[in-house]
Design an enzyme around this catalytic site. Sequence first.
Site, PDB file in Angstrom:
ATOM      1  N   TYR A   1     -14.760   5.453   7.140  1.00  0.00           N
ATOM      2  CA  TYR A   1     -15.473   4.220   6.777  1.00  0.00           C
ATOM      3  C   TYR A   1     -16.966   4.308   7.104  1.00  0.00           C
ATOM      4  CZ  TYR A   1     -11.035   2.416   5.379  1.00  0.00           C
ATOM      5  OH  TYR A   1      -9.857   2.235   4.695  1.00  0.00           O
TER       6      TYR A   1
ATOM      7  N   HIS B   1       0.865  -1.183   0.000  1.00  0.00           N
ATOM      8  CA  HIS B   1       0.000   0.000   0.000  1.00  0.00           C
ATOM      9  C   HIS B   1       0.902   1.233   0.000  1.00  0.00           C
ATOM     10  CE1 HIS B   1      -2.687   3.126   1.452  1.00  0.00           C
ATOM     11  NE2 HIS B   1      -3.711   2.332   1.175  1.00  0.00           N
TER      12      HIS B   1
ATOM     13  N   CYS C   1      -3.682   2.667  -4.458  1.00  0.00           N
ATOM     14  CA  CYS C   1      -4.535   3.549  -3.656  1.00  0.00           C
ATOM     15  C   CYS C   1      -4.467   4.935  -4.288  1.00  0.00           C
ATOM     16  CB  CYS C   1      -4.078   3.589  -2.196  1.00  0.00           C
ATOM     17  SG  CYS C   1      -5.148   4.683  -1.240  1.00  0.00           S
TER      18      CYS C   1
ATOM     19  N   HIS D   1      -7.861   1.007  -4.586  1.00  0.00           N
ATOM     20  CA  HIS D   1      -8.695   1.848  -3.711  1.00  0.00           C
ATOM     21  C   HIS D   1      -9.110   3.051  -4.550  1.00  0.00           C
ATOM     22  CE1 HIS D   1      -6.598   0.480   0.291  1.00  0.00           C
ATOM     23  NE2 HIS D   1      -7.272  -0.490  -0.286  1.00  0.00           N
TER      24      HIS D   1
ATOM     25  N   ASP E   1     -13.029   3.619  -1.365  1.00  0.00           N
ATOM     26  CA  ASP E   1     -12.184   3.792  -0.181  1.00  0.00           C
ATOM     27  C   ASP E   1     -12.980   4.622   0.816  1.00  0.00           C
ATOM     28  OD1 ASP E   1      -9.981   3.527   1.403  1.00  0.00           O
ATOM     29  OD2 ASP E   1      -8.601   4.572   0.109  1.00  0.00           O
ATOM     30  N   HIS E   2     -12.411   5.657   1.352  1.00  0.00           N
ATOM     31  CA  HIS E   2     -13.140   6.425   2.367  1.00  0.00           C
ATOM     32  C   HIS E   2     -14.358   7.099   1.745  1.00  0.00           C
ATOM     33  CE1 HIS E   2      -8.747   6.978   3.745  1.00  0.00           C
ATOM     34  NE2 HIS E   2      -9.169   5.737   3.917  1.00  0.00           N
TER      35      HIS E   2
HETATM   36  C1  DNO Z   1      -6.806   3.609   5.028  1.00  0.00           C
HETATM   37  C2  DNO Z   1      -6.208   2.419   4.480  1.00  0.00           C
HETATM   38  C3  DNO Z   1      -5.034   1.926   5.319  1.00  0.00           C
HETATM   39  C4  DNO Z   1      -4.421   0.713   4.680  1.00  0.00           C
HETATM   40  C5  DNO Z   1      -3.128   0.280   5.279  1.00  0.00           C
HETATM   41  C6  DNO Z   1      -2.537  -0.785   4.395  1.00  0.00           C
HETATM   42  O1  DNO Z   1      -7.936   3.847   4.839  1.00  0.00           O
HETATM   43  O2  DNO Z   1      -5.923   2.565   3.156  1.00  0.00           O
HETATM   44  O3  DNO Z   1      -5.528   1.539   6.579  1.00  0.00           O
HETATM   45  O4  DNO Z   1      -5.299  -0.345   4.806  1.00  0.00           O
HETATM   46  O5  DNO Z   1      -2.244   1.330   5.374  1.00  0.00           O
HETATM   47  O6  DNO Z   1      -1.585  -1.514   5.054  1.00  0.00           O
END
Ligand code: DNO
Length: 389
Positions: A366, A234, A272, A299, A351-352
């Site tokens: 989340y 990531h 991401c 993501h 993602d968020h």
């Molecule tokens: C945040 C995520 C992180 C991710 C970690 C991967 O929303 O993208 O928590 O899961 O950094 O190891």
Amino acid sequence: MKQTWRWFGPEDPISLTKIRQAGASGVVTALHHVAVGEVWSREEIAHRQALIAAAGLRWDVVESLPVHSDVRLGLSGAEHYLDNYVTSLENLAESGIDVVVYNFMPVIDWTRTQLSWRAADGSRSLRFDAVEWAVFDVHLLQRTGASDDYDEGTLKRARAVYERMNEEDKRLLVTNVAAGLPGANEAGHSLESMRRELSRWSRVDAETLRGRLVSFLRVVLPTAERLGVRLCIHPDDPPRPLLGLPRIASTLADFERLFREAPSPANGLTLCVGSLGASVDNDVVAMAERFAQRIHFAHLRTVHNEPDGSFTEADPLDGDVDLVQLVRVLVGEERRRATSGMPFPIAMRPDHGHTLDGDIAQLPGYSWLGRLKGLAELRGVICAVERLT
Ligand code: DNO
């Protein structure tokens, strides 16, 4: 593309039923209750997998199988954690789970200064404010040498903001930055424990950390490759050094080097978009094209960047990176895989999300409704790109 949703396990306020009704068919989760560095046993994996299957879903991606800090620090005795990591990969592969996320960020994982920033429409989102960041580093953490990392203008603005803050404002900023966000590698910090942890890292520069990442991969990739597991790093979020600590998964050059030094096909990337897109120097669509064969998980979220390095999480289709173009690249890669024997589809998750009126949003980023809206928009994009290209 395979549409997935991150679920934090049975304690998550968003149920598997809701996830299925959102339209996802896959789940992204981790055994968050197992201490970092311990083995994920077959029984624990099977138990989690059965819960997910009972809801009509499939556990597609592990996010994350964290790498113990002793490994990242290169401490003697870390071999035990490496052995455990390999065993966990074997147990996951045995259960048919073959995409595994990890990261290599020191001390702090993903980082924001505001967790409830109010947008014009009244919804709330996450924000990294460059001046507040300097307030945290220089005035609250009082890290030695911190002021050398900021320009005069930022230091001046940070002092002015700091002087206007009351105790509650200071407490909130420390909590937002240090207490740890959902899914972070390790438990969060107080100012004291963060200072202690930083002192353990004081001699680790970028070259040293890169060497440790490659050493870690040389141990685990042969097993991953043999089992058909793809490990997907990531990116750093945000993609820049923080608190004087190196970050080595931030730029095109970082990933070029990583894949050159550990070329195994099991050495993959979690694309991401929001993390990489928080640097205006990253052309994320071009990066997706360049590393397409390494991407096994995406993501899909975007940010709005500001000239001083601040950024705010945006609606998926409204941020600085064009997610329509990005989905086009990923769908193109899936088509290529279909004829080359590589596993596909590529998993994506919204993602968020913003926190909307009436939302369920205990875990920063989340939310239920915000992510539901994100997934719905992205499903439309994916469907259109798949049909029309
Ligand atoms: C945040 C995520 C992180 C991710 C970690 C991967 O929303 O993208 O928590 O899961 O950094 O190891």
